[in-house]
Write a protein that holds these residues in place. Sequence first.
Motif, short mmCIF file in Angstrom:
data_model
loop_
_atom_site.label_atom_id
_atom_site.label_comp_id
_atom_site.label_asym_id
_atom_site.label_seq_id
_atom_site.Cartn_x
_atom_site.Cartn_y
_atom_site.Cartn_z
N THR A 1 43.94 76.27 15.22
CA THR A 1 44.50 75.84 13.95
C THR A 1 43.64 76.30 12.78
N PHE A 2 42.33 76.14 12.92
CA PHE A 2 41.42 76.42 11.81
C PHE A 2 40.76 77.79 11.91
N ARG A 3 41.19 78.59 12.90
CA ARG A 3 40.64 79.94 13.09
C ARG A 3 39.12 79.89 13.14
N LEU A 4 38.62 78.96 13.94
CA LEU A 4 37.17 78.75 14.00
C LEU A 4 36.44 79.87 14.72
N ASP A 5 37.18 80.74 15.41
CA ASP A 5 36.52 81.88 16.04
C ASP A 5 35.82 82.74 14.99
N GLN A 6 36.27 82.67 13.73
CA GLN A 6 35.64 83.43 12.65
C GLN A 6 34.42 82.72 12.06
N LEU A 7 34.21 81.45 12.47
CA LEU A 7 33.14 80.66 11.87
C LEU A 7 32.02 80.31 12.84
N VAL A 8 32.24 80.46 14.14
CA VAL A 8 31.32 79.89 15.12
C VAL A 8 29.90 80.44 15.00
N ASP A 9 29.74 81.66 14.48
CA ASP A 9 28.40 82.22 14.37
C ASP A 9 27.78 82.00 12.99
N LYS A 10 28.47 81.25 12.12
CA LYS A 10 27.94 80.97 10.78
C LYS A 10 27.06 79.72 10.80
N TYR A 11 26.13 79.64 9.83
CA TYR A 11 25.36 78.43 9.61
C TYR A 11 26.11 77.54 8.62
N THR A 12 26.06 76.22 8.83
CA THR A 12 26.86 75.33 7.99
C THR A 12 26.52 75.39 6.51
N PRO A 13 25.23 75.59 6.09
CA PRO A 13 25.00 75.67 4.64
C PRO A 13 25.66 76.88 3.99
N LEU A 14 26.10 77.85 4.81
CA LEU A 14 26.66 79.08 4.27
C LEU A 14 28.19 79.06 4.24
N LEU A 15 28.80 77.94 4.65
CA LEU A 15 30.25 77.86 4.69
C LEU A 15 30.81 77.66 3.28
N SER A 16 32.01 78.20 3.07
CA SER A 16 32.72 77.89 1.83
C SER A 16 33.17 76.44 1.87
N SER A 17 33.62 75.93 0.72
CA SER A 17 34.09 74.55 0.65
C SER A 17 35.21 74.30 1.67
N GLY A 18 36.19 75.21 1.73
CA GLY A 18 37.30 75.05 2.68
C GLY A 18 36.84 75.15 4.12
N GLU A 19 35.95 76.10 4.40
CA GLU A 19 35.44 76.26 5.76
C GLU A 19 34.66 75.04 6.20
N LEU A 20 33.90 74.46 5.28
CA LEU A 20 33.12 73.27 5.59
C LEU A 20 34.04 72.11 5.98
N ARG A 21 35.16 71.99 5.30
CA ARG A 21 36.10 70.92 5.61
C ARG A 21 36.72 71.11 7.00
N LYS A 22 37.05 72.35 7.33
CA LYS A 22 37.59 72.63 8.67
C LYS A 22 36.57 72.26 9.74
N PHE A 23 35.32 72.62 9.51
CA PHE A 23 34.26 72.30 10.47
C PHE A 23 34.09 70.79 10.64
N LYS A 24 34.02 70.04 9.53
CA LYS A 24 33.80 68.60 9.63
C LYS A 24 34.98 67.90 10.30
N LEU A 25 36.19 68.34 10.02
CA LEU A 25 37.37 67.76 10.67
C LEU A 25 37.30 67.98 12.18
N THR A 26 36.99 69.20 12.58
CA THR A 26 36.94 69.52 14.01
C THR A 26 35.83 68.74 14.69
N GLU A 27 34.64 68.70 14.08
CA GLU A 27 33.50 67.98 14.65
C GLU A 27 33.84 66.51 14.87
N PRO B 1 21.09 75.40 13.58
CA PRO B 1 22.24 75.55 14.49
C PRO B 1 23.43 76.19 13.80
N THR B 2 24.21 76.92 14.57
CA THR B 2 25.43 77.52 14.05
C THR B 2 26.58 76.52 14.15
N VAL B 3 27.70 76.88 13.54
CA VAL B 3 28.90 76.05 13.63
C VAL B 3 29.29 75.85 15.09
#
Length: 504
Positions: A151-177, A121-123
């Motif tokens: 806030t987290f500019r997630l429009d740039q991340l929605v098509d990424k897979y979570t294992p491929l996120l940077s450390s900072g991007e991963l934190r933004k995703f987990k906070l939002t989730e 699954p993607t972000v």
Amino acid sequence: MEHSNATEAGESWPIIHIHDGVCRMPEWRMAQPVNFTSLNGEHIAIVGPNGGGKTRLVNIIIGRYPLLMRDPEYDFRPSQLPMVSDNIKYITFLDAYGGDNDRTYYLQQRWNRTEMDEATPTVGQKLEEAYHRTGDDTPERRALQQKLYDTFRLDQLVDKYTPLLSSGELRKFKLTETLLAAPRVLIMDNPFIGLDAATRDQLRELLATITRELDLQIMLVLSKSDDIPPFITHVVEVRDNVVLPKRTLNDYLDHRPTLPPHVLSADVAQGIIDLPYKDNEYHTREVVGMHDVSIRYGERTILKELSWTVLNGERWALVGKNGAGKSTLLSLVCADNPQSYACDIALFDNPRGSGESIWDIKKHIGYVSPEMHRAYKRDLPAIHIVASGLKDSVGLYVKPQVNEYDICRFWMNVFGIRELENRTFMKLSSGEQRLVLLARAFVKDPELLILDEPLHGLDNRNRQLVKNVIETFCQRKNKTLIMVTHYESEMPACIDHRIELVRH
């Protein structure tokens, strides 16, 4: 769970109450019985040194460590959700350090994007699942979702897979989730580390807004106690596995001790400077050479025609916002990225792909990063983890010689973890793990030191200690440094060059 009758607006009651709590399992117990109360309307920072017991306290609060005789008392009004796990959400961020939900992650996975299959699954898909899980599709929740995305500019991340996120991007995703799950109590472990300065400010404002608009109480577990945001009302300090009495934020700040600029002892510092030099060192003028390097994944350009030269003895700060490509750039230097062999890169005057063994070159590089921490899941004694740095392996497959164990103990003493040598890695706190991995990076006395967010999760004293160690190490001959951090205050004084990456 106990629920009382409806209360008047503004009434205060214990949402979580623990009285003389003692864990059933001896290995989980604090040094003294735990007394802890969180009242409605309070937002609490849990602070203390690395290994002091902060995470152990949280595990007691959420019921992961059951107590003898009396359980914690909960009153989550106005929530009607029946389970403690529905009302309390705990973001440990161990996803970035090798947590239970991340068992298949390995160091190079983030840059091997062809390995993602269609079932991954993607972000965007994961966030929609989190949104619909509550069954609440009101305009207010959609507005919250959009606010988080903006806030987290997630429009740039929605098509990424979570294992491929940077450390900072991963934190933004987990906070939002987690926020989309609409908890009554949200506990976050070091939420600001790994985020660039602008995103940290946005997160503080977002959390402050949410505390005003929602029935949500926030607890922050902070190693870096100068990160306490102003919406926090109270502080609970945990040290030596003792939970100290709750204090107001102002009282805590008024009495917080200051640190001296040097916490590394003069004797230990001199010991670093006096270390003998190896016979097989590289002594090249140019340590890193990159010429018109570009990295693309599908339609996304990470690095574009980048040229960069690092000369022997230079100390570089590598800066840029989350997702700008800093860790990708370092993955090229360390040859963890398969695209590195298609790029014009030279390391210690050896052009990449010219037949040199990358393992021979890695012997001259000391490296630590969030990705390495995330991938390190070996529950070996800490001294074996440090010793693996001598062999450039994740596990320890070759038995070190006696003198190699001596140098491991030297560096463990430098980082203040000598007494942890027989403790296994996965039993350590994340801050203690980071110190072990730092000792692993320094243990071979490398000519090139690559430190990607090296102070992640460290308490105030240990952050100062590591800065002192870096500055001392760079006084040695033939040493070159590349360091990434999102905190300007974490830059060691020896930094003399800077390169900033801009997100494309």
